[in-house]
Scaffold this motif. Sequence first.
Motif, PDB file in Angstrom:
ATOM      1  N   VAL A 148      62.016  42.971   4.377  1.00 27.46           N
ATOM      2  CA  VAL A 148      61.093  42.980   3.541  1.00 27.46           C
ATOM      3  C   VAL A 148      60.644  41.173   3.546  1.00 27.46           C
ATOM      4  O   VAL A 148      59.523  41.201   3.586  1.00 27.46           O
ATOM      5  CB  VAL A 148      61.408  43.260   2.014  1.00 27.46           C
ATOM      6  N   SER A 149      61.719  40.458   3.585  1.00 29.33           N
ATOM      7  CA  SER A 149      61.401  39.072   3.619  1.00 29.33           C
ATOM      8  C   SER A 149      60.638  38.438   4.814  1.00 29.33           C
ATOM      9  O   SER A 149      59.634  37.901   4.786  1.00 29.33           O
ATOM     10  CB  SER A 149      62.562  38.317   3.527  1.00 29.33           C
ATOM     11  N   LEU A 150      61.007  39.419   6.149  1.00 25.85           N
ATOM     12  CA  LEU A 150      60.268  38.703   7.221  1.00 25.85           C
ATOM     13  C   LEU A 150      58.750  39.318   7.403  1.00 25.85           C
ATOM     14  O   LEU A 150      57.839  38.501   7.410  1.00 25.85           O
ATOM     15  CB  LEU A 150      61.065  39.241   8.251  1.00 25.85           C
ATOM     16  N   VAL A 151      58.761  40.233   6.713  1.00 22.48           N
ATOM     17  CA  VAL A 151      57.303  40.983   6.720  1.00 22.48           C
ATOM     18  C   VAL A 151      56.536  40.194   5.725  1.00 22.48           C
ATOM     19  O   VAL A 151      55.214  39.758   5.732  1.00 22.48           O
ATOM     20  CB  VAL A 151      57.335  42.521   6.558  1.00 22.48           C
ATOM     21  N   ASP A 152      57.077  39.756   4.495  1.00 24.97           N
ATOM     22  CA  ASP A 152      56.295  39.197   3.541  1.00 24.97           C
ATOM     23  C   ASP A 152      55.982  37.944   3.918  1.00 24.97           C
ATOM     24  O   ASP A 152      54.869  37.158   3.748  1.00 24.97           O
ATOM     25  CB  ASP A 152      57.245  39.001   2.373  1.00 24.97           C
ATOM     26  N   GLN A 153      56.985  37.082   4.596  1.00 23.97           N
ATOM     27  CA  GLN A 153      56.468  35.819   5.331  1.00 23.97           C
ATOM     28  C   GLN A 153      55.533  35.989   6.375  1.00 23.97           C
ATOM     29  O   GLN A 153      54.670  34.903   6.616  1.00 23.97           O
ATOM     30  CB  GLN A 153      57.723  35.046   5.945  1.00 23.97           C
ATOM     31  N   LYS A 163      46.130  44.002  -4.616  1.00 20.73           N
ATOM     32  CA  LYS A 163      44.842  43.956  -4.676  1.00 20.73           C
ATOM     33  C   LYS A 163      44.029  44.557  -5.659  1.00 20.73           C
ATOM     34  O   LYS A 163      43.300  44.079  -6.239  1.00 20.73           O
ATOM     35  CB  LYS A 163      44.697  44.520  -3.070  1.00 20.73           C
ATOM     36  N   PRO A 164      44.713  45.717  -6.203  1.00 15.59           N
ATOM     37  CA  PRO A 164      44.026  46.664  -7.380  1.00 15.59           C
ATOM     38  C   PRO A 164      44.282  45.940  -8.576  1.00 15.59           C
ATOM     39  O   PRO A 164      45.395  45.391  -8.965  1.00 15.59           O
ATOM     40  CB  PRO A 164      44.759  47.837  -7.278  1.00 15.59           C
ATOM     41  N   GLN A 165      43.119  45.364  -9.111  1.00 18.81           N
ATOM     42  CA  GLN A 165      43.326  44.686 -10.515  1.00 18.81           C
ATOM     43  C   GLN A 165      43.270  45.482 -11.580  1.00 18.81           C
ATOM     44  O   GLN A 165      43.871  45.291 -12.714  1.00 18.81           O
ATOM     45  CB  GLN A 165      41.796  43.870 -10.576  1.00 18.81           C
ATOM     46  N   ASN A 166      42.943  46.678 -11.623  1.00 19.66           N
ATOM     47  CA  ASN A 166      42.980  47.532 -13.022  1.00 19.66           C
ATOM     48  C   ASN A 166      43.987  48.836 -12.691  1.00 19.66           C
ATOM     49  O   ASN A 166      43.822  49.899 -13.311  1.00 19.66           O
ATOM     50  CB  ASN A 166      41.716  48.133 -13.432  1.00 19.66           C
ATOM     51  N   ASP A 167      45.138  48.519 -12.005  1.00 18.08           N
ATOM     52  CA  ASP A 167      46.239  49.589 -11.365  1.00 18.08           C
ATOM     53  C   ASP A 167      47.361  49.000 -11.614  1.00 18.08           C
ATOM     54  O   ASP A 167      48.285  48.749 -10.998  1.00 18.08           O
ATOM     55  CB  ASP A 167      45.750  50.231 -10.191  1.00 18.08           C
ATOM     56  N   PRO A 168      47.849  49.114 -12.958  1.00 19.91           N
ATOM     57  CA  PRO A 168      49.351  48.265 -13.093  1.00 19.91           C
ATOM     58  C   PRO A 168      50.566  49.259 -12.938  1.00 19.91           C
ATOM     59  O   PRO A 168      51.348  48.737 -12.997  1.00 19.91           O
ATOM     60  CB  PRO A 168      49.150  47.956 -14.526  1.00 19.91           C
ATOM     61  N   VAL A 169      50.092  50.641 -12.925  1.00 17.72           N
ATOM     62  CA  VAL A 169      51.151  51.540 -12.420  1.00 17.72           C
ATOM     63  C   VAL A 169      51.560  51.512 -10.893  1.00 17.72           C
ATOM     64  O   VAL A 169      52.627  51.536 -10.644  1.00 17.72           O
ATOM     65  CB  VAL A 169      50.673  53.091 -12.866  1.00 17.72           C
ATOM     66  N   PHE A 170      50.623  51.674 -10.133  1.00 13.80           N
ATOM     67  CA  PHE A 170      50.897  51.745  -8.603  1.00 13.80           C
ATOM     68  C   PHE A 170      50.567  50.310  -7.924  1.00 13.80           C
ATOM     69  O   PHE A 170      51.175  50.176  -6.992  1.00 13.80           O
ATOM     70  CB  PHE A 170      49.724  52.593  -7.813  1.00 13.80           C
ATOM     71  N   ALA A 171      50.043  49.398  -8.482  1.00 10.71           N
ATOM     72  CA  ALA A 171      50.000  47.926  -7.842  1.00 10.71           C
ATOM     73  C   ALA A 171      51.020  47.295  -8.074  1.00 10.71           C
ATOM     74  O   ALA A 171      51.960  47.524  -8.961  1.00 10.71           O
ATOM     75  CB  ALA A 171      48.763  47.071  -8.518  1.00 10.71           C
ATOM     76  N   PHE A 172      51.397  46.106  -7.191  1.00 11.49           N
ATOM     77  CA  PHE A 172      52.396  45.389  -7.556  1.00 11.49           C
ATOM     78  C   PHE A 172      52.228  44.247  -8.278  1.00 11.49           C
ATOM     79  O   PHE A 172      51.081  43.388  -8.192  1.00 11.49           O
ATOM     80  CB  PHE A 172      53.035  44.956  -6.131  1.00 11.49           C
ATOM     81  N   GLN A 173      53.289  43.519  -9.063  1.00  8.26           N
ATOM     82  CA  GLN A 173      52.878  42.319  -9.892  1.00  8.26           C
ATOM     83  C   GLN A 173      53.251  41.286  -8.888  1.00  8.26           C
ATOM     84  O   GLN A 173      54.292  41.085  -8.630  1.00  8.26           O
ATOM     85  CB  GLN A 173      53.728  42.308 -11.187  1.00  8.26           C
ATOM     86  N   GLN A 174      52.346  40.267  -8.671  1.00  3.89           N
ATOM     87  CA  GLN A 174      52.337  39.215  -7.607  1.00  3.89           C
ATOM     88  C   GLN A 174      53.304  38.455  -7.980  1.00  3.89           C
ATOM     89  O   GLN A 174      53.960  37.705  -6.956  1.00  3.89           O
ATOM     90  CB  GLN A 174      50.945  38.630  -7.595  1.00  3.89           C
ATOM     91  N   ASP A 175      53.915  38.215  -9.104  1.00  2.00           N
ATOM     92  CA  ASP A 175      54.793  37.205  -9.570  1.00  2.00           C
ATOM     93  C   ASP A 175      56.238  37.839  -9.550  1.00  2.00           C
ATOM     94  O   ASP A 175      57.093  37.194 -10.046  1.00  2.00           O
ATOM     95  CB  ASP A 175      54.492  36.554 -11.060  1.00  2.00           C
ATOM     96  N   GLY A 176      56.387  38.992  -9.239  1.00  5.10           N
ATOM     97  CA  GLY A 176      57.493  39.701  -8.834  1.00  5.10           C
ATOM     98  C   GLY A 176      58.538  39.103  -7.972  1.00  5.10           C
ATOM     99  O   GLY A 176      58.230  38.185  -7.105  1.00  5.10           O
ATOM    100  N   THR A 177      59.921  39.324  -8.270  1.00  2.65           N
ATOM    101  CA  THR A 177      60.941  38.583  -7.250  1.00  2.65           C
ATOM    102  C   THR A 177      61.304  39.676  -6.074  1.00  2.65           C
ATOM    103  O   THR A 177      60.544  40.732  -5.862  1.00  2.65           O
ATOM    104  CB  THR A 177      62.331  38.722  -7.955  1.00  2.65           C
ATOM    105  N   ILE A 178      61.823  39.114  -5.339  1.00  2.78           N
ATOM    106  CA  ILE A 178      62.229  39.621  -4.009  1.00  2.78           C
ATOM    107  C   ILE A 178      62.904  41.225  -4.197  1.00  2.78           C
ATOM    108  O   ILE A 178      62.617  42.089  -3.620  1.00  2.78           O
ATOM    109  CB  ILE A 178      63.011  39.101  -2.935  1.00  2.78           C
ATOM    110  N   GLU A 179      63.653  41.221  -5.122  1.00  9.18           N
ATOM    111  CA  GLU A 179      64.288  42.430  -5.680  1.00  9.18           C
ATOM    112  C   GLU A 179      63.210  43.408  -6.000  1.00  9.18           C
ATOM    113  O   GLU A 179      63.306  44.628  -5.785  1.00  9.18           O
ATOM    114  CB  GLU A 179      65.434  42.235  -6.736  1.00  9.18           C
ATOM    115  N   ASP A 180      62.299  42.801  -6.773  1.00 12.99           N
ATOM    116  CA  ASP A 180      61.110  43.899  -7.338  1.00 12.99           C
ATOM    117  C   ASP A 180      60.421  44.306  -5.994  1.00 12.99           C
ATOM    118  O   ASP A 180      59.894  45.334  -6.073  1.00 12.99           O
ATOM    119  CB  ASP A 180      60.254  43.148  -8.220  1.00 12.99           C
ATOM    120  N   LEU A 181      60.178  43.446  -5.014  1.00  7.18           N
ATOM    121  CA  LEU A 181      59.273  43.618  -3.875  1.00  7.18           C
ATOM    122  C   LEU A 181      59.933  44.670  -3.157  1.00  7.18           C
ATOM    123  O   LEU A 181      59.576  45.638  -2.367  1.00  7.18           O
ATOM    124  CB  LEU A 181      59.111  42.443  -3.160  1.00  7.18           C
ATOM    125  N   LEU A 182      61.500  44.670  -3.107  1.00 11.03           N
ATOM    126  CA  LEU A 182      62.233  45.545  -2.415  1.00 11.03           C
ATOM    127  C   LEU A 182      62.155  47.056  -2.920  1.00 11.03           C
ATOM    128  O   LEU A 182      62.108  48.043  -2.248  1.00 11.03           O
ATOM    129  CB  LEU A 182      63.793  45.115  -2.172  1.00 11.03           C
TER     130      LEU A 182
END
Length: 434
Positions: A148-153, A163-182
Amino acid sequence: MEDRNNRDAESDDASQDDQNADDQNGGGNNKPKKQRRQIKKLKQELREVQKAPPTVVVADVAPRARMKKRHYGVLLIFLFFVVLPSAGVFWYLYERAADQYASRIGFVVHTEDTSAVTDVLGGAIQLGSGGSKDTDILYEFIRSQQLVSLVDQKLDLRSLYAKPQNDPVFAFQQDGTIEDLLDYWSRMVRVYYDVDTQLIELRVQAFDPDDAYNIAQEIFAQSTVLVNRLSAVAREDTLRYAREELQTAEDQLKAARQALTRFRNETQIVDPSADVQGQMGLLNTLQAQLAAALIDQDILRDTTRDNDPRMVQAARKIEVIRKRIAEERQTFGLSGDGGGSNSEEFNALLAQFEALTVDREFAEKAWLAARSAYDGAVIEANRQSRYLAAYVGPTRAEKAQYPERIMLWVMTTLVLFLAWSILTLIGYSIKDRR
């Protein structure tokens, strides 16, 4: 109809019995008339009851059900707990949830059957396969934080999944940690691993078809790097073993050659066996000359006088040859103290030289075998024994297939309904206990 006939027959039998009883009673005048009339009346009533149809008792009809307060409460709870949440989920899925595109890719760790085995002094060097273990390692790698870190880099996953601005359920919060991204990665990248066939298939989801394609391609590239690294480690292990064997053989060969060189420097003899052969050839020549001189002397003795100068010369020649033979025999030793001692010393040197020669020859053969094994290991190692083969390349989606709105809505509604039903049953159970 049969029941009625049976009852008539029974009543006739009863009348006949009454008549017989009256005859008997009348004849005897034992009972009063009043009692007889009562008996007769009871029998008549009994016959009428038997002839009458059976009576059906109908229970009272239950009163009409009416809605009570608890019923309205249950319906109200159903409305707020099932209907409204289900409607909200339906609205969100079709109005706010962003479309997701899926890219699929399938690959397998292919291992070549390199069965060439190089023997090294009874041992064997063979490149191992390890295909099953490599696939297990790759499966865990795809689900790991490292990938995940390699692909993120490389692709900036946070931006792609936010990317989705009005979809908090299915979209990722951009300020999330690497654990959240995993955790989010496990939702967007599904790994299907068949243990029997060792096939791995991925379903990569993203909010853009090109993003899904690029992520799938980057996963395959990073997986290829991992498999190549595992193959390089296996090759290095094999080469290290062959290199160690070759180094050992070289050390043994150097030691044997140094020992032989030291022997030659100390004894000033390059090859004792060659010296022996040369001296034996000289002795054989002297022996032949001595035999010829003796024959010439015998011939002169028969044909000349004793004081003939030729006889003196022949005797002198024989004496010189015998002296030379004795001197040559003494040169087999080094001290010159005596023939027996010199012979023993020379034999000891010869035995030592032969032992050193055998050690050198054995070391040379061992080195040749080790060198051959090392060359074979290098040839096999240069061939890529295992690599990642894609049987389904990264696909580019043309239609959004996710999220599966109907299935999610139906599942949500079903869960809400089951929860409402369970809570309602629990509530009524508690009320009944009271």
